[in-house]
Design an enzyme around this catalytic site. Structure first.
Site, PDB file in Angstrom:
ATOM      1  N   CYS A 145      41.663  76.810 -69.689  1.00  0.00           N
ATOM      2  CA  CYS A 145      41.439  76.440 -68.293  1.00  0.00           C
ATOM      3  C   CYS A 145      42.010  75.045 -68.041  1.00  0.00           C
ATOM      4  O   CYS A 145      41.957  74.175 -68.908  1.00  0.00           O
ATOM      5  CB  CYS A 145      39.940  76.455 -67.999  1.00  0.00           C
ATOM      6  SG  CYS A 145      39.498  75.901 -66.334  1.00  0.00           S
ATOM      7  N   ASP A 146      42.509  74.822 -66.828  1.00  0.00           N
ATOM      8  CA  ASP A 146      43.110  73.523 -66.526  1.00  0.00           C
ATOM      9  C   ASP A 146      42.132  72.496 -65.957  1.00  0.00           C
ATOM     10  O   ASP A 146      42.468  71.321 -65.844  1.00  0.00           O
ATOM     11  CB  ASP A 146      44.287  73.691 -65.560  1.00  0.00           C
ATOM     12  CG  ASP A 146      43.863  74.121 -64.165  1.00  0.00           C
ATOM     13  OD1 ASP A 146      42.684  74.478 -63.975  1.00  0.00           O
ATOM     14  OD2 ASP A 146      44.706  74.122 -63.257  1.00  0.00           O
TER      15      ASP A 146
ATOM     16  N   TYR B  94      32.366  71.875 -61.618  1.00  0.00           N
ATOM     17  CA  TYR B  94      31.839  73.138 -61.098  1.00  0.00           C
ATOM     18  C   TYR B  94      30.327  73.261 -61.245  1.00  0.00           C
ATOM     19  O   TYR B  94      29.724  74.151 -60.634  1.00  0.00           O
ATOM     20  CB  TYR B  94      32.515  74.318 -61.797  1.00  0.00           C
ATOM     21  CG  TYR B  94      33.929  74.570 -61.326  1.00  0.00           C
ATOM     22  CD1 TYR B  94      34.196  75.500 -60.317  1.00  0.00           C
ATOM     23  CD2 TYR B  94      34.998  73.885 -61.879  1.00  0.00           C
ATOM     24  CE1 TYR B  94      35.489  75.730 -59.882  1.00  0.00           C
ATOM     25  CE2 TYR B  94      36.305  74.111 -61.445  1.00  0.00           C
ATOM     26  CZ  TYR B  94      36.534  75.037 -60.448  1.00  0.00           C
ATOM     27  OH  TYR B  94      37.819  75.262 -60.009  1.00  0.00           O
TER      28      TYR B  94
END
Length: 444
Positions: free
Chosen positions: A169-170, A267
């Site tokens: 994931c970036d 997130y």
């Protein structure tokens, strides 16, 4: 030096031109002999690919370039598949966001109900890519950065456990780039990190200067307490630069307050402050609309301009420098560099007091045999409790897909920290089933 053949799955993505440019910038590290684009949306891919064709002719004519919708052509004679697909495109992302918001819940691409809906579309699509790769180039590696990465990685663990797939994931890359700017470093590679969690659901516990061993956490804490992850340069980056991200980076202050000993993934705000997120969401103009009106329009307009002019010499398309981690990963496999990277892998005891079958995001050493996870040890009760709940959501989603189980998907939604009750979960689920009838397995 060996040269490699690469297929980019998701050739019609707005990120593809920037990734192509990034690959060209890194030819000394990862030489390419053949570059192919693959997508099942021919018209969309053609616009991106014809612009990339001109770009390659001008900057790297020695690379054989092609694009196709035929999986045999795409996956034959490749060393790497770089996958960033979006089944349903932004039209379905818009529904992923707006349906939960209609019910007063978080509407987000990878978190909560929207992430679950997207995950159920992504699972069969990613598995299909793996099967093509194994059939036509059985020695190749898939570097998957398709979202929602947590659900996709869990599906890979269960459905294709022996496949040569690495999920990455970036978002941690972007945040570490922010740490570098906050600290006054030129590159995130000038410090070593320890991190653990699930994808889009984790914490940094250690950030040290690579050369001196200095603990850099106190300096970052001081900045984050006041500014969150906003950096001195503001929102000028190519990636995560829209207005909606500004609020996310500021909100990190409140997420950080729950555990000031660590640095959180952005997130986490969706799980810890879902009421705030819903209150500050525009139910009529979500992130999907922002992307369609912004990046989507900009990139396709530029691709058409390049095609019309027959040259990319004055292009506004920028190198997706944040995506250079993909080259780091490919290079580590190709040349056995033993790069240290955050990957999404089966836990298998790396986190001692957590489910060994969970797919976790942790530092790994990457060599020509794949990823070797590092030992994290035991984690605190707060993080463990949150992760236990979320990993159960992810497992139930994959089980629901495999079994065609309405009940398990309802359970997954009910268990999500972004949804307040089973009744609301059921109402959202019924709306999502109708919206995704062309993509999901039939649920009984």
């Amino acid at each position: 030096m060996k040269k490699f053949s690469i297929v980019i799955a998701g050739g019609g993505s707005t990120f593809t031109p920037g990734i192509v440019m990034m690959l060209l910038e890194n030819q000394e590290r990862l030489p390419i002999r053949k570059l192919k684009l693959y997508d099942n949306f021919a018209e969309r891919q053609e616009t991106v690919a014809e612009a990339c064709k001109i770009l390659l002719q001008e900057r790297a004519p020695q690379i054989e370039f092609s694009y196709t919708t035929d999986p045999v052509d795409a996956f034959s004679d490749i060393d790497f598949c770089m996958a960033h697909i979006r089944p349903g495109l932004y039209a379905m992302r818009e529904l992923d966001e707006k349906i939960p918001l209609k019910h007063g819940c978080v509407g987000q691409e990878t978190c909560g109900a929207g992430g679950i809906a997207y995950g159920l579309r992504s699972i069969p699509a990613v598995i299909e890519l793996i099967d093509y790769m194994e059939k036509y180039s059985p020695k190749a590696w898939m570097l998957n950065y398709s979202n929602p990465a947590a659900i996709v990685a869990e599906a890979c663990r269960v459905l294709r456990p022996k496949a040569q797939v690495l999920n990455i994931c970036d978002m941690p890359i972007d945040i570490e780039n922010r740490f570098a700017e906050i600290l006054g470093y030129k590159s995130r590679k000038q410090f070593d990190v320890m991190y653990y969690g699930l994808n889009h659901f984790g914490w940094w516990t250690e950030i040290k200067d690579t050369s001196t061993g200095e603990n850099l956490m106190p300096r970052i804490r001081k900045h984050v307490k006041e500014n969150g992850y906003l950096t001195p340069s503001g929102m000028n980056g190519v990636q995560h630069a829209d207005d909606s991200w500004k609020d996310t980076f500021i909100k990190v202050r409140d997420v950080y307050a729950l555990d000031p000993q660590t640095m959180p993934n952005t997130y986490l705000k969706y799980y810890l402050y879902p009421d705030y997120v819903v209150e500050h969401s525009n139910k009529d103009f979500t992130r999907a609309n922002e992307v369609m009106a912004g990046r989507e329009k900009k990139v396709f307009t530029e691709c058409r301009r390049i095609i019309a002019n027959g040259t990319a010499k004055d292009t506004s398309i920028q190198v997706e420098e944040h995506a250079s981690y993909i080259v780091d990963l490919a290079t580590a496999i190709a040349f056995n560099t033993k790069e240290r990277m955050l990957l999404i892998v089966p836990n298998n005891g790396s986190i001692g007091n957590f489910d060994p079958t969970a797919t976790v995001e942790i530092p790994c050493i990457v060599d020509n045999s794949g990823a070797k996870p590092m030992q994290i040890g035991n984690i605190p009760e707060f993080q463990k409790g949150m992760m236990n709940q979320q990993v159960s959501v992810e497992k139930l989603v994959v089980e629901a897909h495999i079994e065609g189980s309405y009940l398990k998907l309802w359970q997954a939604l009910t268990l999500s920290a972004t949804i307040p009750s089973a009744a609301v979960a059921k109402a959202i689920l019924d709306d999502l089933i109708e919206a995704n009838k062309d993509y999901w397995v039939t649920l009984n």
